[in-house]
Structures are given as structure tokens and as C-alpha cells.
Design an enzyme around this catalytic site. Structure first.
Site, PDB file in Angstrom:
ATOM      1  N   LYS A 193       0.839  -1.200   0.000  1.00 39.55           N
ATOM      2  CA  LYS A 193       0.000   0.000   0.000  1.00 39.55           C
ATOM      3  C   LYS A 193       0.884   1.265   0.000  1.00 39.55           C
ATOM      4  O   LYS A 193       2.099   1.163  -0.031  1.00 39.55           O
ATOM      5  CB  LYS A 193      -0.957  -0.033   1.189  1.00 39.55           C
ATOM      6  CG  LYS A 193      -1.813  -1.323   1.249  1.00 39.55           C
ATOM      7  CD  LYS A 193      -2.836  -1.427   0.128  1.00 39.55           C
ATOM      8  CE  LYS A 193      -3.404  -2.817  -0.082  1.00 39.55           C
ATOM      9  NZ  LYS A 193      -4.235  -3.352   0.972  1.00 39.55           N
TER      10      LYS A 193
HETATM   11  C1  PLP Z   1      -5.191  -4.382   1.467  1.00 44.31           C
HETATM   12  C2  PLP Z   1      -6.658  -4.262   1.475  1.00 44.31           C
HETATM   13  C3  PLP Z   1      -7.434  -4.536   2.617  1.00 44.31           C
HETATM   14  C4  PLP Z   1      -6.892  -5.206   3.835  1.00 44.31           C
HETATM   15  O1  PLP Z   1      -5.804  -4.630   4.396  1.00 44.31           O
HETATM   16  P1  PLP Z   1      -4.780  -5.479   5.298  1.00 44.31           P
HETATM   17  O2  PLP Z   1      -3.956  -4.412   5.934  1.00 44.31           O
HETATM   18  O3  PLP Z   1      -3.999  -6.358   4.378  1.00 44.31           O
HETATM   19  O4  PLP Z   1      -5.580  -6.254   6.279  1.00 44.31           O
HETATM   20  C5  PLP Z   1      -8.791  -4.273   2.566  1.00 44.31           C
HETATM   21  N1  PLP Z   1      -9.379  -3.799   1.466  1.00 44.31           N
HETATM   22  C6  PLP Z   1      -8.683  -3.551   0.347  1.00 44.31           C
HETATM   23  C7  PLP Z   1      -9.398  -3.010  -0.849  1.00 44.31           C
HETATM   24  C8  PLP Z   1      -7.306  -3.795   0.313  1.00 44.31           C
HETATM   25  O5  PLP Z   1      -6.620  -3.569  -0.826  1.00 44.31           O
END
Ligand code: PLP
Length: 394
Positions: A193
Site C-alpha cells: 500500500k
Molecule cells: C489491502 C486491502 C485490505 C486489507 O488490508 P490489510 O492491511 O492487508 O488487512 C482491505 N481492502 C482492500 C481493498 C485492500 O486492498
């Protein structure tokens, strides 16, 4: 079939679709906390929350152990319970729907627009029943949804809106920042991210009560934190609700603060990369980048193209593996969530329920985009993609 491309790049290292960027400042920030008395919830957590809230322009921010935990906390804050329906887009990561199930709720899968793959506001109304409690909008790829339309529908029906902003930290919609667009706004700090804390997440909201509920939810449903108890008069505490251990550590928060300082620069770089791709691909009849609305500042977490060939029949998978052989770490985001065996078994979902998302799934490919990509990486991706499409999709 071995192509010239296979021979050219068989021994070069792959360009991943996304990658974190950790520098000496980040390492120093984490190391400092490791030498301090507080490894878990201490002063850095509050500092990270304050810095994050200031960055996104929200009144409150609650740090939590993952983006999934942030979504779960949002469902808890809203009081989602057994039998409650939550509208979610079909084109997203599984956690967006799972968080409703964690609370005993029922995700209702909604189709997306074919040009942006964002939740289609025009079909929301037809999915609302007497049991609907909330809408989770997902800013797929980093493009904020049409929140004015979604919020208007929600308020006409007394529903809450959650923005799953895991892709869109740093983005904007009609001059408003992501983090302020929905009732509750959730973020992820997974390494792919925009910024990372290893694992981590955040809930941003302007509502003090929801923030309070998210805060106790991450700490077993207990009303005070260990550090507050240690500095106070009494060791007593009360558990007032059922929560979890979803705490973020102090050293993760130190990393988050340090990463946040670089976010704006990184978004700028992502925008440059996306522009280069758009320019290189605009004349190519074999693929179509997703459409970007003039109302948004796109955060470009993912760069997704759709194959525009008439015939498909597995072409996407052939292109994907050829790209990988060519050193491009391409990926597919996402299998529509209602097609997963869990949802088909437990919630009786089936192919045909969200035809736009299902058709898109046959065509989508995520190409590498991350701030540390060099100009030469960008050129490599463009030339390999162009060659592979000629070989497999023409
Ligand atoms: C990455 C992601 C999540 C979950 O995040 P984590 O930190 O991996 O638990 C939820 N929704 C979307 C759209 C994502 O890309």
C-alpha cells in the site's frame, strides 16, 4: 512458444507490481523505539494517529493492527450485527466483505461500472432492503468513488457509509481529501500500500463516538489502555464490550510516522508513472486503461488495464504468464468476491450475480506501479507489455 522476449529477460530480476520503500530514516525511527520502554501501545501510537488525522483532515484517527481490523472496527462502531445487510462492491479484496461476516452480517454484492470498476451508485437503490445498514465503498486502484451520489443514497435510506480507502490514501474527491469522504474511512499499511508499518491500519472519522468505539474494540473492549492505568491511581479496568487484540505497536507507529512524511512525494511519483503508461498505451487498440473521473485526485495504488480483444478464452492468463516470463510482476486484482467458494457455499452467491465485475475479471491486469520504480523500469514495462500483447492478444 519461446519468443525473443523470453530470451531477452529470462535472467533479469522481476519488476514487482508494488513494493515498499524503507530508508535510513525509517530504520532509525524504529530502532529508537526498540530501545525505549514501550514496544506496544505507547506514545508513538498517539503521535501517528495525530499526524495521520492532520494529513487526511479528519477529526479522529484510530491506529489498528491491519486494514482488515480497521474494516472490522468500522462494522463494530456502526453496531452491525447478525442478519444486518451491508452493500459491498464485487470487485474488491475479500476483507471488504469479510468484515460484515465477522459481525454476523450479510454482505450483499453490488456490481461496478465497466469503465472505472468502481461501485455503481445507480444499482445501489435496488439492493437496499429493510435489513440494510451500511454501504462499503472501495476506492479501487486509488480512485475515490462517487461519494456525493453514494452519500445521498445512504442518507435517504438512513444508512452509514464506510470508505475502504486501502488504495486511496493521499487521494481527493471534489477538493475533499480521502479520509473525510465517508462516515468511517479505513486504511491499510500492508507493504504494497502507499505507506507501510509491516502490517497495520487506521480508522478515520469525524464522529467522536465511532472513534471511541473503534478505540475500545482494538483493545478487548476495555475502556482504558495499560499505559493510562500505569500512570493513574488505580489498576482497575472494565471490559464493556467484546473486542479483540488489534493493537498497533509503538515501533510500527514510529515507522508509520516516518513513512507518512514521504507520502505526498510518493503520490506525485505514482502520478508521473501512471501518466507515462497512459501516454504509451493510449493508441494501443489491444488494451484500455481504466477511466479516471475529472472529479478526483487519483492516488494510483494500482495501474489496471483491461484487454480489449474481442475473443478472450484464457487470453488474459496467457498474457499474464508471458509478462511474468518477461520480468514483469503483473497481477490480477481481483477475483470478484462473490465467486469465492466460501461465499458460494455460505451465502449462495453464484456467477451471473455481478456480470460487469465478472466480465472485467477476464480482462484485467495490474501493471507495476510503486514510487521507487525508475524511468528505465517504466520503459521496460511499456515495451514488454506492448510486445506481449502483439504475441498473445492481437
Ligand atoms: C489491502 C486491502 C485490505 C486489507 O488490508 P490489510 O492491511 O492487508 O488487512 C482491505 N481492502 C482492500 C481493498 C485492500 O486492498
Amino acid at each position: 512458444m519461446e519468443t525473443a522476449l523470453d530470451r531477452r529477460s529470462s535472467n533479469s530480476t522481476k519488476i514487482p507490481y508494488g513494493r515498499q520503500w524503507i530508508d535510513a530514516e525509517d530504520i532509525a525511527a524504529v530502532t529508537e523505539v526498540l530501545k525505549s520502554p514501550w514496544l506496544t501501545t505507547g506514545p508513538r501510537v498517539r503521535e501517528f494517529e495525530t499526524a495521520f488525522a492532520a494529513h487526511v483532515g479528519s477529526a479522529h484517527a484510530v491506529a489498528i493492527s491491519s486494514g482488515t481490523a480497521a474494516l472490522h472496527a468500522a462494522m463494530f462502531a456502526l453496531g452491525i450485527g447478525p442478519g444486518d445487510e451491508v452493500l459491498v462492491p464485487a470487485m474488491t479484496f475479500v476483507a471488504t466483505a469479510n468484515c460484515a461476516v465477522f459481525q454476523g452480517g450479510i454482505p450483499i454484492f453490488c456490481d461496478v461500472r465497466s469503465d472505472t470498476l468502481l461501485l455503481d451508485p445507480d444499482i445501489l437503490e435496488s439492493k437496499i432492503t429493510g435489513r440494510t445498514k451500511a454501504i462499503i465503498a472501495v476506492d479501487y486502484c486509488g480512485q475515490p468513488c462517487d461519494y456525493d451520489s453514494i452519500n445521498a443514497i445512504a442518507s435517504a435510506h438512513g444508512l452509514a457509509v464506510v470508505a475502504d480507502a486501502a488504495h486511496s490514501l493521499g487521494g481527493e474527491y471534489r477538493e475533499r481529501r480521502v479520509g473525510t469522504l465517508a462516515d468511517l474511512n479505513t486504511f491499510s499499511f500492508h507493504p504494497v500500500k502507499h505507506i507501510t508499518t509491516g502490517e497495520g491500519g487506521m480508522v478515520a472519522t469525524s464522529n467522536a463516538e465511532w472513534a471511541r468505539r473503534a478505540r475500545i474494540f482494538r483493545n478487548h473492549g476495555i475502556t482504558s489502555e495499560a499505559r493510562e492505568r500505569e500512570s493513574g491511581e488505580t489498576a482497575a479496568y472494565e471490559m464493556v464490550d467484546l473486542g479483540y487484540n488489534y493493537r498497533l505497536t509503538d515501533f510500527q507507529s514510529a515507522l508509520g510516522i516516518s513513512q507518512l512524511n514521504k507520502l505526498s512525494r510518493w503520490i506525485d511519483r505514482r502520478r508521473v508513472i501512471a501518466q507515462r503508461y497512459n501516454h504509451a498505451f493510449e493508441q494501443n487498440p489491444l488494451l484500455t486503461p481504466l477511466v479516471v473521473s475529472p472529479d478526483v485526485g487519483h492516488a494510483h495504488h494500482l495501474y489496471v488495464v483491461q484487454l480489449s480483444t474481442k475473443r478472450l478464452g484464457g487470453v488474459r492468463d496467457k498474457v499474464l504468464s508471458a509478462l511474468r516470463r518477461g520480468g514483469i510482476g503483473a497481477n490480477v486484482h481481483y477475483i470478484p468476491v462473490h465467486l469465492h467458494p466460501f461465499y458460494r457455499d455460505r451465502f449462495r452467491t453464484a456467477p451471473g450475480m455481478c456480470p460487469v465485475a465478472e466480465r472485467a475479471y477476464e480482462r484485467i491486469i495490474s501493471l507495476p506501479i510503486f514510487p521507487q520504480m525508475t524511468d528505465s523500469d517504466i520503459e521496460t514495462v511499456i515495451s514488454v507489455v506492448t510486445d506481449v500483447l502483439e504475441d498473445y492478444a492481437a
